[in-house]
Design a protein around this motif. Structure first.
Motif, PDB file in Angstrom:
ATOM      1  N   THR A  64      28.594  44.414  43.278  1.00  0.00           N
ATOM      2  CA  THR A  64      27.197  44.252  44.244  1.00  0.00           C
ATOM      3  C   THR A  64      26.188  43.628  43.370  1.00  0.00           C
ATOM      4  OG1 THR A  64      27.623  46.409  45.337  1.00  0.00           O
ATOM      5  CG2 THR A  64      25.454  45.357  45.484  1.00  0.00           C
ATOM      6  N   GLU A  65      25.795  42.681  43.829  1.00  0.00           N
ATOM      7  CA  GLU A  65      24.483  41.828  43.566  1.00  0.00           C
ATOM      8  C   GLU A  65      23.299  42.178  43.954  1.00  0.00           C
ATOM      9  OE1 GLU A  65      23.359  36.995  42.639  1.00  0.00           O
ATOM     10  OE2 GLU A  65      25.186  37.562  43.298  1.00  0.00           O
ATOM     11  N   LEU A  66      22.177  42.638  43.277  1.00  0.00           N
ATOM     12  CA  LEU A  66      20.968  42.946  43.453  1.00  0.00           C
ATOM     13  C   LEU A  66      20.023  42.067  42.608  1.00  0.00           C
ATOM     14  CD1 LEU A  66      21.460  46.771  43.746  1.00  0.00           C
ATOM     15  CD2 LEU A  66      21.281  45.123  45.508  1.00  0.00           C
ATOM     16  N   PRO A  67      18.752  42.201  43.332  1.00  0.00           N
ATOM     17  CA  PRO A  67      17.725  41.496  42.688  1.00  0.00           C
ATOM     18  C   PRO A  67      17.379  42.258  41.234  1.00  0.00           C
ATOM     19  CG  PRO A  67      16.895  41.631  44.782  1.00  0.00           C
ATOM     20  CD  PRO A  67      18.245  42.345  44.772  1.00  0.00           C
ATOM     21  N   ALA A  68      17.061  41.574  40.168  1.00  0.00           N
ATOM     22  CA  ALA A  68      16.633  42.363  38.852  1.00  0.00           C
ATOM     23  C   ALA A  68      15.680  43.314  38.950  1.00  0.00           C
ATOM     24  CB  ALA A  68      16.473  41.575  37.808  1.00  0.00           C
ATOM     25  N   THR A  69      14.612  43.185  39.831  1.00  0.00           N
ATOM     26  CA  THR A  69      13.665  44.180  40.333  1.00  0.00           C
ATOM     27  C   THR A  69      14.123  45.558  40.630  1.00  0.00           C
ATOM     28  OG1 THR A  69      13.335  43.160  42.143  1.00  0.00           O
ATOM     29  CG2 THR A  69      11.810  42.536  40.472  1.00  0.00           C
ATOM     30  N   ALA A  70      15.377  45.443  41.182  1.00  0.00           N
ATOM     31  CA  ALA A  70      15.856  46.730  41.553  1.00  0.00           C
ATOM     32  C   ALA A  70      16.178  47.788  40.626  1.00  0.00           C
ATOM     33  CB  ALA A  70      16.988  46.516  42.653  1.00  0.00           C
ATOM     34  N   LEU A  71      16.441  47.426  39.458  1.00  0.00           N
ATOM     35  CA  LEU A  71      16.746  48.058  38.219  1.00  0.00           C
ATOM     36  C   LEU A  71      15.735  48.991  37.706  1.00  0.00           C
ATOM     37  CD1 LEU A  71      19.991  48.043  37.472  1.00  0.00           C
ATOM     38  CD2 LEU A  71      19.219  46.730  35.526  1.00  0.00           C
ATOM     39  N   LEU A  72      16.307  50.527  37.544  1.00  0.00           N
ATOM     40  CA  LEU A  72      15.087  51.305  36.811  1.00  0.00           C
ATOM     41  C   LEU A  72      16.009  51.835  35.633  1.00  0.00           C
ATOM     42  CD1 LEU A  72      12.724  53.240  36.959  1.00  0.00           C
ATOM     43  CD2 LEU A  72      14.328  54.886  38.161  1.00  0.00           C
ATOM     44  N   GLU A  73      15.389  51.462  34.446  1.00  0.00           N
ATOM     45  CA  GLU A  73      15.916  51.729  33.125  1.00  0.00           C
ATOM     46  C   GLU A  73      14.862  52.909  32.630  1.00  0.00           C
ATOM     47  OE1 GLU A  73      18.478  48.236  31.710  1.00  0.00           O
ATOM     48  OE2 GLU A  73      16.251  47.695  31.974  1.00  0.00           O
ATOM     49  N   ARG A  74      15.407  53.950  32.446  1.00  0.00           N
ATOM     50  CA  ARG A  74      14.540  55.158  31.891  1.00  0.00           C
ATOM     51  C   ARG A  74      15.359  56.090  31.279  1.00  0.00           C
ATOM     52  NH1 ARG A  74      11.279  57.821  36.596  1.00  0.00           N
ATOM     53  NH2 ARG A  74      10.338  55.606  36.478  1.00  0.00           N
TER      54      ARG A  74
ATOM     55  N   LYS B 134      19.081  55.372  30.710  1.00  0.00           N
ATOM     56  CA  LYS B 134      20.061  55.377  31.938  1.00  0.00           C
ATOM     57  C   LYS B 134      19.555  54.220  32.569  1.00  0.00           C
ATOM     58  CE  LYS B 134      20.674  60.518  32.329  1.00  0.00           C
ATOM     59  NZ  LYS B 134      20.370  61.660  33.037  1.00  0.00           N
ATOM     60  N   THR B 135      20.688  53.753  33.267  1.00  0.00           N
ATOM     61  CA  THR B 135      20.637  52.541  34.207  1.00  0.00           C
ATOM     62  C   THR B 135      20.541  53.038  35.590  1.00  0.00           C
ATOM     63  OG1 THR B 135      21.358  50.918  32.695  1.00  0.00           O
ATOM     64  CG2 THR B 135      21.064  50.339  34.805  1.00  0.00           C
ATOM     65  N   GLN B 136      19.390  52.771  36.476  1.00  0.00           N
ATOM     66  CA  GLN B 136      19.546  53.701  37.792  1.00  0.00           C
ATOM     67  C   GLN B 136      18.904  52.684  38.839  1.00  0.00           C
ATOM     68  OE1 GLN B 136      17.122  56.974  36.521  1.00  0.00           O
ATOM     69  NE2 GLN B 136      18.898  58.392  36.248  1.00  0.00           N
ATOM     70  N   VAL B 137      18.994  53.035  39.977  1.00  0.00           N
ATOM     71  CA  VAL B 137      18.451  52.472  41.288  1.00  0.00           C
ATOM     72  C   VAL B 137      18.010  53.436  42.169  1.00  0.00           C
ATOM     73  CG1 VAL B 137      19.770  50.069  40.986  1.00  0.00           C
ATOM     74  CG2 VAL B 137      20.534  52.228  42.478  1.00  0.00           C
TER      75      VAL B 137
ATOM     76  N   VAL C 164      18.034  54.915  49.264  1.00  0.00           N
ATOM     77  CA  VAL C 164      17.109  55.387  50.319  1.00  0.00           C
ATOM     78  C   VAL C 164      17.858  56.304  51.228  1.00  0.00           C
ATOM     79  CG1 VAL C 164      15.453  54.687  52.342  1.00  0.00           C
ATOM     80  CG2 VAL C 164      15.616  53.330  50.375  1.00  0.00           C
ATOM     81  N   ASP C 165      17.347  57.435  51.648  1.00  0.00           N
ATOM     82  CA  ASP C 165      18.014  58.385  52.401  1.00  0.00           C
ATOM     83  C   ASP C 165      17.596  57.838  53.870  1.00  0.00           C
ATOM     84  OD1 ASP C 165      19.015  60.329  54.414  1.00  0.00           O
ATOM     85  OD2 ASP C 165      18.172  62.039  53.049  1.00  0.00           O
ATOM     86  N   PRO C 166      18.497  57.261  54.723  1.00  0.00           N
ATOM     87  CA  PRO C 166      18.053  56.817  55.775  1.00  0.00           C
ATOM     88  C   PRO C 166      17.324  57.772  56.943  1.00  0.00           C
ATOM     89  CG  PRO C 166      20.232  56.597  55.774  1.00  0.00           C
ATOM     90  CD  PRO C 166      19.825  56.992  54.570  1.00  0.00           C
ATOM     91  N   GLN C 167      18.076  58.983  56.881  1.00  0.00           N
ATOM     92  CA  GLN C 167      17.733  59.920  57.884  1.00  0.00           C
ATOM     93  C   GLN C 167      16.348  60.624  57.441  1.00  0.00           C
ATOM     94  OE1 GLN C 167      20.567  63.053  58.079  1.00  0.00           O
ATOM     95  NE2 GLN C 167      19.786  63.651  60.195  1.00  0.00           N
ATOM     96  N   HIS C 168      16.038  60.905  56.276  1.00  0.00           N
ATOM     97  CA  HIS C 168      14.817  61.658  55.831  1.00  0.00           C
ATOM     98  C   HIS C 168      13.725  60.819  55.269  1.00  0.00           C
ATOM     99  CE1 HIS C 168      17.932  64.982  55.806  1.00  0.00           C
ATOM    100  NE2 HIS C 168      16.796  65.599  56.490  1.00  0.00           N
ATOM    101  N   LYS C 169      14.120  59.238  55.235  1.00  0.00           N
ATOM    102  CA  LYS C 169      13.055  58.506  54.685  1.00  0.00           C
ATOM    103  C   LYS C 169      12.586  58.846  53.199  1.00  0.00           C
ATOM    104  CE  LYS C 169      13.038  55.482  58.258  1.00  0.00           C
ATOM    105  NZ  LYS C 169      13.928  56.255  59.079  1.00  0.00           N
ATOM    106  N   THR C 170      13.538  59.163  52.427  1.00  0.00           N
ATOM    107  CA  THR C 170      13.226  59.504  51.053  1.00  0.00           C
ATOM    108  C   THR C 170      13.939  58.833  50.136  1.00  0.00           C
ATOM    109  OG1 THR C 170      14.822  61.511  51.021  1.00  0.00           O
ATOM    110  CG2 THR C 170      12.354  61.788  51.917  1.00  0.00           C
ATOM    111  N   VAL C 171      13.627  58.960  48.965  1.00  0.00           N
ATOM    112  CA  VAL C 171      14.348  58.218  47.829  1.00  0.00           C
ATOM    113  C   VAL C 171      14.974  59.113  46.773  1.00  0.00           C
ATOM    114  CG1 VAL C 171      13.232  55.891  48.242  1.00  0.00           C
ATOM    115  CG2 VAL C 171      12.393  57.544  46.705  1.00  0.00           C
ATOM    116  N   SER C 172      15.943  58.833  46.196  1.00  0.00           N
ATOM    117  CA  SER C 172      16.370  59.455  44.931  1.00  0.00           C
ATOM    118  C   SER C 172      17.036  58.406  43.985  1.00  0.00           C
ATOM    119  CB  SER C 172      17.691  60.516  45.336  1.00  0.00           C
ATOM    120  OG  SER C 172      18.682  60.104  46.151  1.00  0.00           O
ATOM    121  N   THR C 173      17.196  58.724  42.641  1.00  0.00           N
ATOM    122  CA  THR C 173      17.989  57.878  41.709  1.00  0.00           C
ATOM    123  C   THR C 173      19.394  58.059  41.543  1.00  0.00           C
ATOM    124  OG1 THR C 173      17.567  59.470  40.138  1.00  0.00           O
ATOM    125  CG2 THR C 173      15.711  58.025  40.438  1.00  0.00           C
TER     126      THR C 173
END
Length: 355
Positions: A281-291, A294-297, A300-309
């Motif tokens: 999968t190719e994504l913009p570099a801004t989608a990457l969360l490094e904390r 760990k390398t994470q993204v 989005v949960d489309p049903q509840h409109k919430t996010v998780s790593t």
């Protein structure tokens, strides 16, 4: 009085307790994109042309001066059509000389036959010598050999005269002339190039590093430069083993899966090289969360409109794009901006059509 004071104190404390409850997290608008895995690896785009798979360069089999060119470049010819002719004067003179020699030898042959019969008759009556008969028979054989030689010379002279006419040996299109009318050419010199239009192929020149990566699994997409919507696929038919000394490229010839009508000989094409790879999968570099190492993204949960790593596997990385090997699934939505300001379970708002 005491009960009244207690009630007043309780009334003043109730609003304070309600204000201590944490305020709900605000719904944060985000940019996102849908995960679309790549199944092909792009190796580059190169320019080329449509050429005939079968080409032949013809020349005269005798030397002479070109008297006339009968067809021009682009003309379609049939088997036996005349392409060009030489001035036949020399060949005609040679034929006349050969025919004169043949007539002379034929007269000698007739005389030798008559002499051999006469000597045989004299010998049979007992008035002729054996030596004279032997001489007559030897002369007959020698003259017979000379007759065959003269006939061969006439046949060869006729062939030489026929070679002054250059004809097409198969149906084709004239793609190039290498000599002009009035020019003197030698036997075997290249004069005209014919191409069979029924079998076409794509021809491209590839840099040596790219040519060395070619494998049977490669997929070639061939499209017209003027009309990119007209395209087809191709497979590698031939790769020249030696690189061009000037351009340092190797020529590749591709067999077309189909031949669109717009693919005429000489059509400029654009060839894209790709090879099958493991899904990524190719994504913009801004989608990457490094904390925390760990390398994470953010998914989005489309049903509840919430996010998780979600922890992901990083395959390639550049200034603007990243390539993930694992961690996200096709069809999932990933946050592409503002990843450092989100919290797990936070509600987000996004454009459904974002890509």
């Amino acid at each position: 009085m005491k009960p009244l004071l207690v009630l007043l104190a309780a009334a003043t404390l109730l609003p304070g307790c309600k204000g201590d409850e944490p305020a709900p997290e605000p719904v944060r608008p985000v940019l996102s994109t849908l995960v679309e895995p790549q199944m092909q690896s792009q190796l580059g785009r190169f320019a080329g042309t449509i050429q005939a798979r079968f080409e032949s360069t013809l020349g005269f089999r005798v030397s002479g001066r070109i008297a006339r060119r009968w067809v021009d470049v682009g003309a379609q010819v049939k088997p036996g059509d005349t392409l060009a002719t030489l001035d036949p004067t020399d060949q005609q003179n040679q034929l006349r000389a050969a025919e004169g020699d043949l007539a002379r030898v034929q007269a000698q042959w007739i005389n030798a036959q008559a002499n051999a019969r006469r000597q045989q008759q004299l010998y049979d009556r007992g008035v002729g010598a054996q030596a004279q008969l032997d001489v007559a028979q030897t002369d007959l054989k020698t003259t017979g050999a000379s007759l065959e030689q003269a006939r061969s010379a006439v046949s060869q002279a006729r062939d030489q005269l026929g070679y002054t006419t250059l004809k097409a040996d198969h149906g084709a299109v004239v793609t190039a002339w290498r000599a002009e009318a009035g020019q003197t050419v030698s036997a075997g010199q290249e004069v005209v190039t014919l191409a069979r239009p029924d079998v076409k192929e794509a021809v491209i020149d590839l840099p040596i590093p790219v040519a060395e990566q070619l494998t049977p699994s490669l997929v070639f997409t061939v499209a017209s430069q003027l009309e990119p919507a007209i395209s087809t696929t191709a497979t590698l038919r031939e790769l020249e083993p030696q690189a061009d000394a000037t351009t340092r490229t190797r020529r590749a010839r591709l067999s077309l899966a189909s031949t669109p009508q717009a693919f005429h000989l000489g059509t400029a094409i654009s060839v894209t090289l790709s090879s099958a790879i493991a899904p990524r999968t190719e994504l913009p570099a801004t989608a990457l969360l490094e904390r925390d190492g760990k390398t994470q993204v953010w998914v989005v949960d489309p049903q509840h409109k919430t996010v998780s790593t979600r922890e992901v596997t990083l395959v390639e990385r550049s200034e603007r794009r990243v390539v993930l090997g694992a961690g996200v699934q096709p069809g999932e939505r990933v946050v592409t901006a503002g990843v450092n300001s989100l919290k797990p379970g936070q509600q987000v708002k996004f454009d459904e059509d974002a890509r």
